[in-house]
Design a protein around this motif. Structure first.
Motif, short mmCIF file in Angstrom:
data_model
loop_
_atom_site.label_atom_id
_atom_site.label_comp_id
_atom_site.label_asym_id
_atom_site.label_seq_id
_atom_site.Cartn_x
_atom_site.Cartn_y
_atom_site.Cartn_z
N ARG A 1 43.38 47.36 36.98
CA ARG A 1 42.86 48.35 37.02
C ARG A 1 42.96 49.61 38.04
NH1 ARG A 1 39.15 48.55 41.71
NH2 ARG A 1 39.78 46.65 42.98
N ALA A 2 42.39 50.80 37.50
CA ALA A 2 42.43 52.22 38.07
C ALA A 2 41.29 52.26 39.37
CB ALA A 2 42.46 53.26 37.29
N ASP A 3 41.62 52.68 40.47
CA ASP A 3 40.67 52.81 41.48
C ASP A 3 41.13 54.29 42.12
OD1 ASP A 3 38.91 52.56 43.52
OD2 ASP A 3 40.11 51.30 44.74
N GLY A 4 40.46 55.21 41.59
CA GLY A 4 40.78 56.57 41.98
C GLY A 4 42.27 56.91 41.52
N ASP A 5 42.99 57.14 42.45
CA ASP A 5 44.47 57.82 42.09
C ASP A 5 45.28 56.55 42.54
OD1 ASP A 5 44.22 58.19 44.72
OD2 ASP A 5 44.65 60.45 44.51
N GLU A 6 44.84 55.47 42.63
CA GLU A 6 45.69 54.25 42.71
C GLU A 6 45.41 53.36 41.62
OE1 GLU A 6 46.50 53.42 47.50
OE2 GLU A 6 44.50 52.48 46.46
N MET A 7 46.55 52.29 41.29
CA MET A 7 46.54 51.19 40.52
C MET A 7 46.25 50.10 41.24
SD MET A 7 46.30 51.51 37.21
CE MET A 7 47.02 53.05 36.74
N VAL A 8 45.46 49.12 40.67
CA VAL A 8 45.31 48.02 41.54
C VAL A 8 45.71 46.78 40.45
CG1 VAL A 8 43.66 46.51 42.83
CG2 VAL A 8 43.68 48.90 42.99
N ILE A 9 46.40 45.85 40.88
CA ILE A 9 46.95 44.64 40.15
C ILE A 9 46.97 43.39 40.85
CG2 ILE A 9 49.07 43.79 38.84
CD1 ILE A 9 50.21 46.54 38.78
N GLY A 10 46.07 42.69 40.34
CA GLY A 10 45.74 41.42 40.88
C GLY A 10 46.97 40.36 41.07
N ALA A 11 46.98 39.82 42.00
CA ALA A 11 48.28 38.88 42.42
C ALA A 11 48.57 38.14 41.07
CB ALA A 11 48.25 38.26 43.61
N MET A 12 47.72 37.44 40.32
CA MET A 12 48.01 36.60 39.47
C MET A 12 48.42 37.07 37.97
SD MET A 12 48.45 33.66 40.81
CE MET A 12 48.25 32.28 39.46
N THR A 13 48.31 38.41 38.10
CA THR A 13 49.00 39.08 36.86
C THR A 13 50.29 38.72 36.57
OG1 THR A 13 47.22 40.86 37.52
CG2 THR A 13 48.99 41.27 35.76
N THR A 14 50.65 38.33 35.35
CA THR A 14 52.02 37.89 35.08
C THR A 14 52.68 39.08 34.72
OG1 THR A 14 51.37 37.80 32.76
CG2 THR A 14 51.10 35.80 34.20
N GLN A 15 54.47 38.69 34.76
CA GLN A 15 54.94 39.72 34.15
C GLN A 15 54.77 40.19 32.82
OE1 GLN A 15 58.35 37.36 35.53
NE2 GLN A 15 57.88 37.63 37.79
N HIS A 16 54.51 39.19 32.01
CA HIS A 16 53.95 39.63 30.83
C HIS A 16 52.98 40.42 30.54
CE1 HIS A 16 53.22 38.88 26.37
NE2 HIS A 16 52.24 38.53 26.57
N ASP A 17 51.86 40.37 31.44
CA ASP A 17 50.80 41.03 31.40
C ASP A 17 51.21 42.47 31.78
OD1 ASP A 17 49.09 38.94 30.82
OD2 ASP A 17 48.89 38.53 32.84
N LEU A 18 52.34 42.86 32.53
CA LEU A 18 52.39 44.13 32.96
C LEU A 18 53.35 44.62 31.71
CD1 LEU A 18 54.24 43.51 36.65
CD2 LEU A 18 51.73 44.20 36.10
N ILE A 19 53.79 44.21 31.14
CA ILE A 19 54.46 44.59 29.94
C ILE A 19 53.40 45.00 28.96
CG2 ILE A 19 56.14 44.25 28.10
CD1 ILE A 19 57.89 42.09 29.79
N ALA A 20 52.59 44.20 28.70
CA ALA A 20 51.44 44.18 27.69
C ALA A 20 50.40 45.57 27.89
CB ALA A 20 50.58 43.04 27.49
#
Ligand SMILES: Cc1cc2nc3c(=O)[nH]c(=O)nc-3n(C[C@H](O)[C@H](O)[C@H](O)COP(=O)(O)OP(=O)(O)OC[C@H]3O[C@@H](n4cnc5c(N)ncnc54)[C@H](O)[C@@H]3O)c2cc1C
Length: 288
Positions: free
Chosen positions: A64-83
């Motif tokens: 998710r975006a939070d102002g001018d930062e991006m926040v990525i949950g720790a359990m987000t997979t490498q596949h999710d990052l690509i998608a």
């Protein structure tokens, strides 16, 4: 190749996971995708009596975006990052790096949190996080704290995490629109860890480097932030002579092990080659 006996726990909240890990202390380990931890357990290099699986904690997943930062949950997979189209648009180096990690089977389970918390100098994401000036959000016995990636890695498999800590998310500033980026990785074969790799994020203004950050993978006990090399490049057009000086500065901070991926001198030189290529590709992608 069979792990030692362990008890399996599957909490559904960060609070419960922290409680379990705090209770077990050195006898407990967080389990994320398991693609570093389980192989270590099979080799008996790790023998936790308790595994605390984070897979049932919904709040640890997502981008998710939070102002001018991006926040990525720790359990987000490498596949999710690509998608993720959001990440593809805002921080495309994450997609490029993820695509160079292992193979699709590993990437479906391997998580960003596990990759950066593991402390293995061979993991690709830590140098990218150092390059992006990311911050790790951690919840432990005494509440939440934030640790800059640039201060997180103390040695091979030795990080700022304390027993009982759960890394919950990775936050990173979104680089300026039109930035150039590249992750260049030398590996012996598809799916291998890096012999050496370099991450570059830069912005150009009037064809000259206005901002630049560089991270190096697997050429030291920790991911390396090549601060002096990046400073040398500021104000330049990335001409060959300046790039050569910056590469020499980056090579000077490396201290790789001599191992199956090659002797230390070779791996240092390959870090320089990867950095030269990453700078050229980042320049070709940058607008301004
Ligand atoms: C064949 C193969 C090839 C691979 N190639 C590469 C490669 O080229 N590049 C690369 O970067 N990686 C590679 N990997 C590793 C892969 O990316 C792993 O998935 C990753 O390193 C760890 O993520 P994980 O989610 O599997 O974590 P796990 O294996 O579950 O955990 C790793 C460590 O981190 C801790 N941990 C995990 N999550 C948390 C958390 N949220 N809070 C606190 N501690 C936590 C665990 O306790 C453990 O100590 C490869 C793996 C395999 C099997």
């Amino acid at each position: 190749m069979i792990p030692g006996a362990f008890a399996y726990h599957r909490p559904t909240s960060i609070k419960d996971a922290v409680g379990l890990l705090a209770q077990f202390g050195d006898d407990g380990r967080a389990l994320a995708g398991g693609h570093s931890l389980i192989p270590m357990m099979k080799l008996r290099l790790a023998t936790p009596a308790n595994l605390v699986d984070l897979a049932g904690i919904a709040e640890l997943k997502g981008v998710r975006a939070d102002g001018d930062e991006m926040v990525i949950g720790a359990m987000t997979t490498q596949h999710d990052l690509i998608a993720s189209d959001l990440l593809g648009e805002k921080i495309p180096i994450l997609r490029e790096t993820s695509e160079l990690i292992a193979d699709p089977q590993v990437r479906y389970l391997g998580t960003l949190g596990g990759n950066v918390a593991n402390g293995d100098p061979g993991n690709d994401m830590p140098a990218v996080m150092v390059c992006l000036n990311a911050t790790y959000q951690v919840t432990g016995k005494s509440g939440e704290r934030r640790i800059p990636a640039r201060q997180f890695y103390h040695g091979a498999y030795f990080t700022a995490l304390e027993p009982g800590d759960v890394l919950t998310a990775v936050r990173m500033p979104v680089p300026a629109a039109g930035h150039g980026y590249a992750y260049e990785k030398l590996k012996r074969k598809v799916g291998d860890y890096a012999t050496a790799a370099a991450a570059v994020v830069l912005t150009l203004s009037g064809g000259k480097v206005a901002n630049c950050s560089i991270g190096l993978t697997n050429v030291g006990e920790t991911p390396l932030w090549a601060q002096e090399a990046a400073t040398i490049l500021l104000g330049s057009t990335l001409d060959a002579a300046t790039v050569k000086r910056a590469v020499a500065a980056a090579e000077a901070i490396t201290a790789p092990a001599s191992d199956a991926r090659g002797p230390a001198e070779y791996r240092t030189k390959m870090a320089g080659v990867m950095l030269t290529r990453a700078l050229a590709r980042a320049k070709s992608r940058a607008r301004g």
